[in-house]
Design a protein around this motif. Structure first.
Motif, PDB file in Angstrom:
ATOM      1  N   PRO A 185      -1.968   6.647   0.584  1.00 16.27           N
ATOM      2  CA  PRO A 185      -3.105   6.569  -0.179  1.00 16.27           C
ATOM      3  C   PRO A 185      -3.210   5.197  -1.129  1.00 16.27           C
ATOM      4  O   PRO A 185      -4.335   4.655  -1.351  1.00 16.27           O
ATOM      5  CB  PRO A 185      -3.179   7.743  -1.127  1.00 16.27           C
ATOM      6  CG  PRO A 185      -2.508   8.637  -0.108  1.00 16.27           C
ATOM      7  CD  PRO A 185      -1.419   8.054   0.362  1.00 16.27           C
ATOM      8  N   TRP A 186      -2.228   4.834  -1.604  1.00 19.66           N
ATOM      9  CA  TRP A 186      -2.179   3.744  -2.521  1.00 19.66           C
ATOM     10  C   TRP A 186      -2.306   2.137  -1.656  1.00 19.66           C
ATOM     11  O   TRP A 186      -3.024   1.234  -2.147  1.00 19.66           O
ATOM     12  CB  TRP A 186      -0.885   3.645  -3.314  1.00 19.66           C
ATOM     13  CG  TRP A 186       0.475   3.320  -2.462  1.00 19.66           C
ATOM     14  CD1 TRP A 186       1.032   4.565  -1.997  1.00 19.66           C
ATOM     15  CD2 TRP A 186       0.869   1.970  -2.143  1.00 19.66           C
ATOM     16  NE1 TRP A 186       2.274   3.872  -1.580  1.00 19.66           N
ATOM     17  CE2 TRP A 186       2.086   2.474  -1.304  1.00 19.66           C
ATOM     18  CE3 TRP A 186       0.573   0.684  -2.348  1.00 19.66           C
ATOM     19  CZ2 TRP A 186       2.964   1.465  -0.786  1.00 19.66           C
ATOM     20  CZ3 TRP A 186       1.256  -0.229  -1.858  1.00 19.66           C
ATOM     21  CH2 TRP A 186       2.499   0.191  -0.850  1.00 19.66           C
ATOM     22  N   GLY A 187      -1.764   2.581  -0.359  1.00 19.45           N
ATOM     23  CA  GLY A 187      -1.717   1.327   0.450  1.00 19.45           C
ATOM     24  C   GLY A 187      -3.354   0.997   1.055  1.00 19.45           C
ATOM     25  O   GLY A 187      -3.267  -0.224   1.525  1.00 19.45           O
ATOM     26  N   GLU A 188      -4.249   1.964   0.939  1.00 23.43           N
ATOM     27  CA  GLU A 188      -5.488   1.749   1.689  1.00 23.43           C
ATOM     28  C   GLU A 188      -6.295   0.803   0.679  1.00 23.43           C
ATOM     29  O   GLU A 188      -7.274  -0.251   1.224  1.00 23.43           O
ATOM     30  CB  GLU A 188      -6.404   3.015   1.472  1.00 23.43           C
ATOM     31  CG  GLU A 188      -5.933   4.031   2.465  1.00 23.43           C
ATOM     32  CD  GLU A 188      -6.559   5.337   2.114  1.00 23.43           C
ATOM     33  OE1 GLU A 188      -7.659   5.213   1.429  1.00 23.43           O
ATOM     34  OE2 GLU A 188      -6.270   6.353   2.514  1.00 23.43           O
ATOM     35  N   LYS A 189      -5.827   0.308  -0.405  1.00 21.01           N
ATOM     36  CA  LYS A 189      -6.548  -0.828  -1.172  1.00 21.01           C
ATOM     37  C   LYS A 189      -6.095  -2.118  -0.859  1.00 21.01           C
ATOM     38  O   LYS A 189      -7.044  -3.070  -0.935  1.00 21.01           O
ATOM     39  CB  LYS A 189      -6.197  -0.630  -2.851  1.00 21.01           C
ATOM     40  CG  LYS A 189      -6.644   0.748  -3.313  1.00 21.01           C
ATOM     41  CD  LYS A 189      -6.170   0.880  -4.550  1.00 21.01           C
ATOM     42  CE  LYS A 189      -6.705   2.140  -5.363  1.00 21.01           C
ATOM     43  NZ  LYS A 189      -6.122   2.298  -6.699  1.00 21.01           N
ATOM     44  N   ILE A 190      -4.803  -2.214  -0.249  1.00 21.45           N
ATOM     45  CA  ILE A 190      -4.235  -3.613  -0.041  1.00 21.45           C
ATOM     46  C   ILE A 190      -4.226  -4.187   1.572  1.00 21.45           C
ATOM     47  O   ILE A 190      -4.152  -4.916   2.043  1.00 21.45           O
ATOM     48  CB  ILE A 190      -2.992  -3.888  -0.437  1.00 21.45           C
ATOM     49  CG1 ILE A 190      -1.890  -2.803  -0.136  1.00 21.45           C
ATOM     50  CG2 ILE A 190      -3.178  -3.889  -2.341  1.00 21.45           C
ATOM     51  CD1 ILE A 190      -0.450  -3.415  -0.669  1.00 21.45           C
ATOM     52  N   ALA A 191      -4.049  -2.934   2.444  1.00 21.97           N
ATOM     53  CA  ALA A 191      -3.994  -2.972   3.794  1.00 21.97           C
ATOM     54  C   ALA A 191      -5.154  -3.529   4.366  1.00 21.97           C
ATOM     55  O   ALA A 191      -6.467  -3.394   3.751  1.00 21.97           O
ATOM     56  CB  ALA A 191      -3.739  -1.786   4.455  1.00 21.97           C
ATOM     57  N   LYS A 192      -5.114  -4.175   5.429  1.00 22.21           N
ATOM     58  CA  LYS A 192      -6.482  -4.868   6.430  1.00 22.21           C
ATOM     59  C   LYS A 192      -7.061  -3.452   6.975  1.00 22.21           C
ATOM     60  O   LYS A 192      -6.339  -2.467   7.282  1.00 22.21           O
ATOM     61  CB  LYS A 192      -5.745  -5.584   7.344  1.00 22.21           C
ATOM     62  CG  LYS A 192      -5.033  -6.902   6.991  1.00 22.21           C
ATOM     63  CD  LYS A 192      -4.759  -7.699   8.164  1.00 22.21           C
ATOM     64  CE  LYS A 192      -4.048  -9.053   7.536  1.00 22.21           C
ATOM     65  NZ  LYS A 192      -3.389  -9.748   8.624  1.00 22.21           N
ATOM     66  N   GLU A 193      -8.239  -3.528   7.072  1.00 21.99           N
ATOM     67  CA  GLU A 193      -8.996  -2.628   7.544  1.00 21.99           C
ATOM     68  C   GLU A 193      -8.812  -2.459   9.409  1.00 21.99           C
ATOM     69  O   GLU A 193      -8.507  -1.283   9.611  1.00 21.99           O
ATOM     70  CB  GLU A 193     -10.638  -3.072   7.524  1.00 21.99           C
ATOM     71  CG  GLU A 193     -11.544  -1.871   8.193  1.00 21.99           C
ATOM     72  CD  GLU A 193     -12.808  -2.311   8.254  1.00 21.99           C
ATOM     73  OE1 GLU A 193     -13.689  -1.507   8.940  1.00 21.99           O
ATOM     74  OE2 GLU A 193     -13.255  -3.596   7.710  1.00 21.99           O
ATOM     75  N   ASN A 194      -8.404  -3.604   9.982  1.00 20.23           N
ATOM     76  CA  ASN A 194      -7.942  -3.540  11.279  1.00 20.23           C
ATOM     77  C   ASN A 194      -6.609  -4.087  11.408  1.00 20.23           C
ATOM     78  O   ASN A 194      -6.281  -5.413  11.274  1.00 20.23           O
ATOM     79  CB  ASN A 194      -8.913  -4.134  12.202  1.00 20.23           C
ATOM     80  CG  ASN A 194     -10.134  -3.407  12.349  1.00 20.23           C
ATOM     81  OD1 ASN A 194     -10.437  -2.597  12.837  1.00 20.23           O
ATOM     82  ND2 ASN A 194     -11.142  -4.011  11.757  1.00 20.23           N
ATOM     83  N   GLU A 195      -5.599  -3.190  11.324  1.00 20.54           N
ATOM     84  CA  GLU A 195      -4.058  -4.054  11.447  1.00 20.54           C
ATOM     85  C   GLU A 195      -3.648  -4.020  12.835  1.00 20.54           C
ATOM     86  O   GLU A 195      -4.000  -3.119  13.721  1.00 20.54           O
ATOM     87  CB  GLU A 195      -3.468  -2.739  10.849  1.00 20.54           C
ATOM     88  CG  GLU A 195      -3.314  -2.871   9.426  1.00 20.54           C
ATOM     89  CD  GLU A 195      -2.754  -3.885   8.625  1.00 20.54           C
ATOM     90  OE1 GLU A 195      -2.151  -4.780   9.305  1.00 20.54           O
ATOM     91  OE2 GLU A 195      -2.833  -3.745   7.302  1.00 20.54           O
ATOM     92  N   GLU A 196      -3.070  -5.072  13.244  1.00 18.25           N
ATOM     93  CA  GLU A 196      -2.665  -5.460  14.489  1.00 18.25           C
ATOM     94  C   GLU A 196      -1.556  -4.617  14.826  1.00 18.25           C
ATOM     95  O   GLU A 196      -0.576  -4.630  14.111  1.00 18.25           O
ATOM     96  CB  GLU A 196      -2.752  -6.872  14.760  1.00 18.25           C
ATOM     97  CG  GLU A 196      -2.320  -7.335  16.122  1.00 18.25           C
ATOM     98  CD  GLU A 196      -2.273  -8.901  16.280  1.00 18.25           C
ATOM     99  OE1 GLU A 196      -1.831  -9.274  17.301  1.00 18.25           O
ATOM    100  OE2 GLU A 196      -2.591  -9.631  15.306  1.00 18.25           O
TER     101      GLU A 196
END
Length: 769
Positions: free
Chosen positions: A725-736
């Motif tokens: 949940p905390w990672g949703e703020k910094i992760a890319k919307e589309n991760e390769e």
């Protein structure tokens, strides 16, 4: 049969489904509400009083609270109360929050209500709280400082880490306020690192003024600066005739060697050095120690001994040299993190360089678990941000330490599993960490006295080097990832001394003008550039390959079965010593009719599944032959060492059997009732690495030995993304990610596996159209 065909690109099925979630109810609260509220209220009052009395200065007047919370509770939920700011989660239970006066008042009101009625808005915050305290001077002591204490010299350096703050303006205010405070305390500011995930200041102080640092509110930790030492030995060898190296094409891969510099005038480096820079102030880019020159030689030529014997030197990569270490293979007063970041961004921007070799390690910081260091975190985030690949040596055990262990009766390889952890930054989760294996087992002394049994090798040929260090890495990921030749050691059982000559790896000698062209080296510093060499060749061989794909191809072609490991080692111990093993180069760049490599590169959104049906031709399962499949998933994640989970993004795969694609999709679909499929088991028959063991890393691989399936069973790979949940703020919307699947059928007399799979994929493609 050697690889002669290009690897095959294949695609996922068009269906993409929402991931089935898993919910875990919180543990039952079994404490008396009144007693619990009274305890927390008294602890808040005590923290307030001590905060005022001890004077913990900071950039504002908020209280810094240390909460002990329920195991793995998402403490960022405290920010639902206005005035609380989540700062860090130091381990599974310890959380740090900035608390304004009004937030504490609100929390105390809720405590009073909870104590009286047992019920209040967001009572889970109260029930999750176990204890409340301050971040103490003892908490601020770093690992080395705890062990060694304050330096005894009159003036000394310290690294002071402030609390990581995402907001740039607030972080700048915190740093400026701290610098002003340092000046008042007559503590000298030297250098700093400040970004979204870390803020560290290097200072020079004395015993008198350093004590105040431990009472500064915004200080997270204080420690002695790292010393990135490089331990190796040399043995000169002769070569009377210099072969002329082949001309390196302009299109060859650019590889950066960040090390002690190189001697670009070496006859075998003259035509392969694209740039040679120093990132140490007022120092030339020339190699004064010989380490960087040796690393660069292996990176471009690979097995230099073979080149000497064949008198044929063929370079494969351009070398970009960035000097980051001084004449003692050590750091200077500037942060090595800043030097590395500058070098990486310059070489990436100017030369599109995607491969960086770091044969360094902090001998004082073996990774024993817990949070990652600053350099490890920086390498992980640069990998994700720039789509580049760091190759890092696992570090070496000091020869005197090995000698002492053997004298005390500790046995090889058991001593490598005790107090021999990999060194920072090789514990980083997105980098490729390289351990060492032995090529030779007869020392020069044993050759001189062939009838004397006293001179025994510590390791057998193709076994783990006696000085190589063991994993795991951050968050329990498999480390080292791979191994390559790094040298061996022998033990004189009569004198109880370590012997080394004749057991090392050969590379270029930077002092060639006054000595020989080549020298002998020991250490994982020289296994890492061999993997860098393979990576450079892979980028040149496979058009438009990403760092993620090349990383997956390497792991997919690695096996610990290729090694001669001691029989007593358990499977988890093998993973700690050699990771996925040694790379089989034969099919790294090309497939054959009996060994076929399929690959897919795609992007995936959070809480989604991707489905791949494996293109097994009917003939693949005929007869009783041994058939093997290796599945490898590679991705990158942003990381934060303020979180226990460390990585923001989670991807994993499952290898499953099913009667049809529709049935497999239903098993994983969010809309499918959970009672229909309570769990989704992976196919586990004859699997070498469990899903639990591999899933902690951002590179994951397992191999299956398959038998003829019963009925009409088909095989699928399902790739799933599930961010913290905390990672949703910094992760890319589309991760390769990259997925590599290697199929082997080496026992068929007339193998046509490549041809049949190619035809099957074409048929499926036409069917989709």
């Amino acid at each position: 049969m050697p690889g002669v065909y290009e690897h095959i690109r294949f695609q996922k099925e068009t269906l993409i489904k929402e991931r089935r979630g898993r919910s875990f109810p919180p543990p039952k609260f079994d404490t008396n509400p009144k007693e619990h509220a009274t305890l927390l209220t008294s602890q808040i009052k005590s923290a307030k009083d001590r905060f005022r009395d001890d004077e913990f200065p900071g950039f504002d007047d908020r209280l810094l609270l240390k909460l002990k919370v329920r195991d793995r509770y998402d403490a960022s939920e405290f920010e639902t109360i206005p005035g609380f700011q989540f700062i860090s989660q130091e381990d599974n239970e310890i959380v740090l929050l900035f608390a304004a006066e009004e937030a504490l008042d609100e929390f105390e009101k809720r405590l009073a209500t909870f104590g009286a009625t047992g019920n209040v808005t967001r009572k889970d915050l109260i029930e999750a709280s176990r204890a409340i305290d301050l971040w103490t001077p003892e908490d601020r002591k770093g690992e080395i400082l705890r062990k060694e204490g304050i330096p005894k010299s009159e003036n000394f350096l310290l690294d002071v880490e402030l609390w990581p703050i995402d907001q740039s303006a607030t972080r700048s205010k915190m740093l400026a306020s701290f610098k002003d405070w340092l000046e008042k305390k007559e503590i000298i500011f030297l250098d700093s690192i400040s970004n979204d995930y870390v803020t560290i200041i290097r200072v020079r102080c004395n015993k008198k003024n350093c004590e105040s640092l431990f009472h500064y509110r915004d200080v997270r930790t204080i420690d002695i600066p790292p010393r990135y030492t490089l331990e190796y030995s040399l043995l000169q060898t002769d070569l009377t005739e210099l072969p002329s190296p082949a001309v390196l094409p302009d299109t060859a891969t650019r590889v950066a060697v960040l090390d002690s510099g190189i001697n670009s005038n070496h006859p075998l480096l003259k035509g392969v050095v694209g740039d040679n820079r120093s990132y140490i102030h007022s120092e030339s880019p020339t190699d004064a120690t010989g380490h960087g020159t040796a690393v660069a030689g292996i990176a471009t030529y690979g097995n230099i001994e073979n080149s000497i014997n064949s008198k044929t030197f063929i370079p494969h990569v351009w070398i970009l040299s960035g000097r980051i270490l001084d004449e003692n293979n050590d750091f200077n007063e500037e942060f090595i993190e800043n030097q590395i970041e500058r070098a990486v961004k310059e070489f990436h921007s100017e030369y599109s360089c995607k491969v960086f070799n770091l044969s360094i390690g902090d001998e004082k910081r073996p990774y024993k678990g817990g949070k990652a260091g600053v350099l490890s975190m920086m390498l992980d985030n640069l990998s994700h941000e720039l789509d580049i690949l760091f190759v890092v040596s696992s570090g070496n055990l000091n020869k005197s330490v090995i000698q002492d262990k053997l004298k005390r009766g500790l046995k090889y390889p058991n001593y490598l599993l005790l107090d021999s952890e990999i060194l920072e930054p090789s514990n980083a989760i997105n980098v490729l960490t390289i351990g060492g294996i032995s090529r030779y087992d007869k020392s020069r002394t044993a050759g001189r006295y062939p009838n004397d049994p006293s001179y025994q090798p510590i390791a057998h040929i193709e076994s783990v080097s006696p000085f190589s260090r063991s994993g795991p890495g951050v968050a329990g990921c498999i480390k080292p990832d791979l191994v390559a030749y790094a040298g061996n050691l022998a033990f004189d059982h009569r004198s109880k001394m370590i012997l080394e000559h004749g057991l090392g790896e050969i590379s270029l000698n930077n002092q060639f003008s006054s000595s020989n062209l080549f020298s002998e080296f020991w250490g994982t510093s020289f296994s890492a550039p061999y993997i860098t060499h393979l990576i450079g060749r892979a980028f040149s061989s496979i058009s438009n390959a990403s760092a993620l794909l090349v990383r997956a191809l390497l792991i997919s072609n690695a096996r610990s079965e290729f090694l001669n490991l001691p029989n007593q080692l358990k499977e988890d111990e093998k993973l700690r010593l050699v990771g996925y093993g040694k790379v089989d180069e034969e099919f790294l760049y090309r497939s054959s009719e009996d060994v076929v490599v399929l690959y897919a590169t795609d992007t995936i959104q959070n809480d989604k599944n991707h489905f791949y049906e494996l293109p097994f031709p009917p003939e693949y399962f005929s007869g009783k032959r041994k058939r093997e499949i290796t599945i490898t998933l590679s991705y990158y994640s942003f990381v934060r060492n303020t979180r226990v989970s460390y990585k923001a993004t989670r991807l994993f795969f499952k290898f499953v059997k099913g009667d049809s694609l529709d049935k497999v999709v239903t098993m994983f679909d969010k809309e499918t009732p959970k009672d229909s499929y309570k769990n989704i088991p992976e196919y586990t028959n004859n699997r070498n690495i469990t899903s639990e063991a591999r899933s902690n890393g951002t590179i994951q691989s397992s191999t299956w030995t398959l038998k003829q399936p019963k009925g009409n069973s088909r095989y699928f790979v399902v790739v799933t993304r599930n961010d913290f949940p905390w990672g949703e703020k910094i992760a890319k919307e589309n991760e390769e990610y990259s997925l590599v699947i290697a199929l082997k059928d080496r026992e068929q007399q007339e193998p046509k596996l490549y041809t049949r799979i190619t035809n099957l994929i074409k048929q499926r493609f036409r069917g989709r159209l």
